[in-house]
Design an enzyme around this catalytic site. Structure first.
Site, PDB file in Angstrom:
ATOM      1  N   ARG A  67       0.821  -1.292  -0.082  1.00  0.00           N
ATOM      2  CA  ARG A  67       0.189  -0.115   0.025  1.00  0.00           C
ATOM      3  C   ARG A  67       0.821   1.340   0.047  1.00  0.00           C
ATOM      4  O   ARG A  67       0.400   2.051  -0.677  1.00  0.00           O
ATOM      5  CB  ARG A  67      -1.040   0.029   1.275  1.00  0.00           C
ATOM      6  N   HIS A  71       0.442   4.109  -2.767  1.00  0.00           N
ATOM      7  CA  HIS A  71       0.029   5.519  -2.440  1.00  0.00           C
ATOM      8  C   HIS A  71       1.206   6.573  -2.798  1.00  0.00           C
ATOM      9  O   HIS A  71       0.973   7.581  -3.119  1.00  0.00           O
ATOM     10  CB  HIS A  71      -0.057   5.558  -0.876  1.00  0.00           C
ATOM     11  N   HIS A 207      -5.824  -6.248  -3.638  1.00  0.00           N
ATOM     12  CA  HIS A 207      -6.424  -6.277  -2.308  1.00  0.00           C
ATOM     13  C   HIS A 207      -6.637  -7.729  -2.040  1.00  0.00           C
ATOM     14  O   HIS A 207      -7.219  -7.944  -0.979  1.00  0.00           O
ATOM     15  CB  HIS A 207      -7.804  -5.811  -2.577  1.00  0.00           C
ATOM     16  N   TRP A 243     -10.280  -8.868   2.304  1.00  0.00           N
ATOM     17  CA  TRP A 243     -10.829  -9.123   1.194  1.00  0.00           C
ATOM     18  C   TRP A 243     -11.066 -10.791   0.992  1.00  0.00           C
ATOM     19  O   TRP A 243     -11.743 -11.155   0.215  1.00  0.00           O
ATOM     20  CB  TRP A 243     -10.166  -8.765  -0.180  1.00  0.00           C
ATOM     21  N   ASP A 272     -14.459  -2.085  -5.437  1.00  0.00           N
ATOM     22  CA  ASP A 272     -14.063  -3.686  -5.723  1.00  0.00           C
ATOM     23  C   ASP A 272     -15.349  -4.040  -6.403  1.00  0.00           C
ATOM     24  O   ASP A 272     -14.933  -4.860  -7.463  1.00  0.00           O
ATOM     25  CB  ASP A 272     -13.762  -4.232  -4.353  1.00  0.00           C
TER      26      ASP A 272
END
Ligand code: HEM
Length: 322
Positions: A67, A71, A207, A243, A272
């Site tokens: 992540r 980002h 994810h 997830w 999603d």
């Protein structure tokens, strides 16, 4: 022996700034450029990779490291006309106060803290290379594909180079850009980075790792039967909603679970759900649900694109560690 020049970006245009002739090891007063011994840099790059691997094997921080890199990269805006690094991207501007404080980056300070000791040990390796390296290694060690990353990124050098808030995608309404649907929003955000429908769906497959935490993003459950216990790292703790069942394994379960809709314990954000609901996205999501090898192959292509958004490579680079 060839030398590698790492231009240090000031808040003005690095591309147009004069480049003084420097002897190895001497940094100009204006700090526009310094030269670095390439073999020494390569040795540190390899050492950093070994240390990143050890960090991930002991902390299981794979998700947050993926992540972090995303980002940093995902702030890229190809429409910005100012000189590098103002477009954003994988420049490590996320390590500075204004940007790490953006709401979308909640929780990511823990990832910066994990990488910092490795940077201190291998100072010739840029932060931006380390962030991207950690993400690629995290995917691989979680059972995902090998990502043949290229190295030599220059770092943004000042908080003035931070990107404005609001460039990363929201997971659901309200969308700050006025988008009417999650799919429209995803296209607006990713097309701004130069990424297409295939990239959106393949990258969403990341994810397969990690959890949503209400105290960070406002989404998901406090905990589920899959997150109540499990590996933690430094500032990490149990909880959140994943997830997938095996949220530290990189596979195509993200797609098979969303398609099957069989488990209330697993999270599906509005963005999603869009990978199966939107006509343009659906063929990719169906393909990845049916064929993990196809997912891995196309994930690698999109991940490599993401890892080089907005990147300025130092003279004499990029290199790979293959
Ligand atoms: C498509 C648009 C995307 C949206 C709207 C989105 C949104 C989110 C949200 C809301 C979270 C939960 C954060 C938290 O509560 O701590 C999250 C976590 C995560 N995202 Fe995304 N994301 C997107 C794309 C991506 C991409 C492209 C990647 C990587 C290639 C990625 C990798 C991750 C990972 C690994 C986590 C888990 C982090 C952890 O467990 O600490 N996401 N994302």
């Amino acid at each position: 022996m060839r030398s590698l020049r790492f231009a240090q970006c000031a808040s003005r245009s690095a591309a147009s700034a004069p480049r003084p002739q420097l002897r190895r090891g001497i940094v100009s007063v204006k700090a526009v450029a310094k030269t670095v011994d390439k073999p020494a840099w390569l040795a540190q790059l390899k050492g950093a990779r070994a240390d990143v691997e050890a960090l991930i094997r002991t902390t299981h921080a794979n998700p947050i490291l993926v992540r972090l890199a995303w980002h940093d990269s995902g702030s890229y805006d190809e429409n910005v006309k100012e000189a590098w690094p103002k477009q954003g991207g994988a420049t490590a501007s996320i390590r500075f106060g204004p940007e790490i404080g953006h709401a979308a980056n909640a929780g990511l300070q823990a990832a910066l803290d994990l990488i910092e000791p490795i940077k201190q040990k291998h100072p010739l390796v840029s932060y931006s290379d380390l962030y991207q390296m950690a993400s690629a290694v995290a995917v691989e060690l979680a059972g995902g594909p090998h990502i043949p990353l290229r190295y030599g990124r220059l770092d943004a050098e000042s908080p003035e180079d931070c990107t404005p808030d609001g460039r990363l995608p929201a997971a659901g309404h309200p969308f700050g850009d006025g988008s009417k649907s999650p799919a429209d929003h995803l296209r607006k955000v990713f097309n701004r980075m130069g990424l297409n429908d295939k990239d959106i769906v393949a990258l969403s497959g990341a994810h397969t790792l990690g959890r949503v935490r209400p105290e960070r993003s406002g989404w998901g459950k406090e905990e589920t039967k899959y997150t109540r216990e499990g590996p933690n790292f430094l500032g990490g703790k149990p909880g959140g909603q994943s997830w997938t069942v095996d949220w530290l394994t990189f596979n195509n379960d993200y797609f098979t679970e969303i398609k099957a809709k069989r488990d209330e314990e697993l999270v599906v954000l509005p963005t999603d759900a869009a990978v199966f609901e939107d006509e343009g996205f659906r063929p990719y999501a169906e393909k990845y649900a049916a064929d993990q090898d196809a997912f891995f192959k196309e994930y690698v292509e999109s991940h490599l694109k993401l890892s080089e958004l907005g990147v300025k490579f130092a003279d004499g680079t990029p290199v790979t560690l293959e």
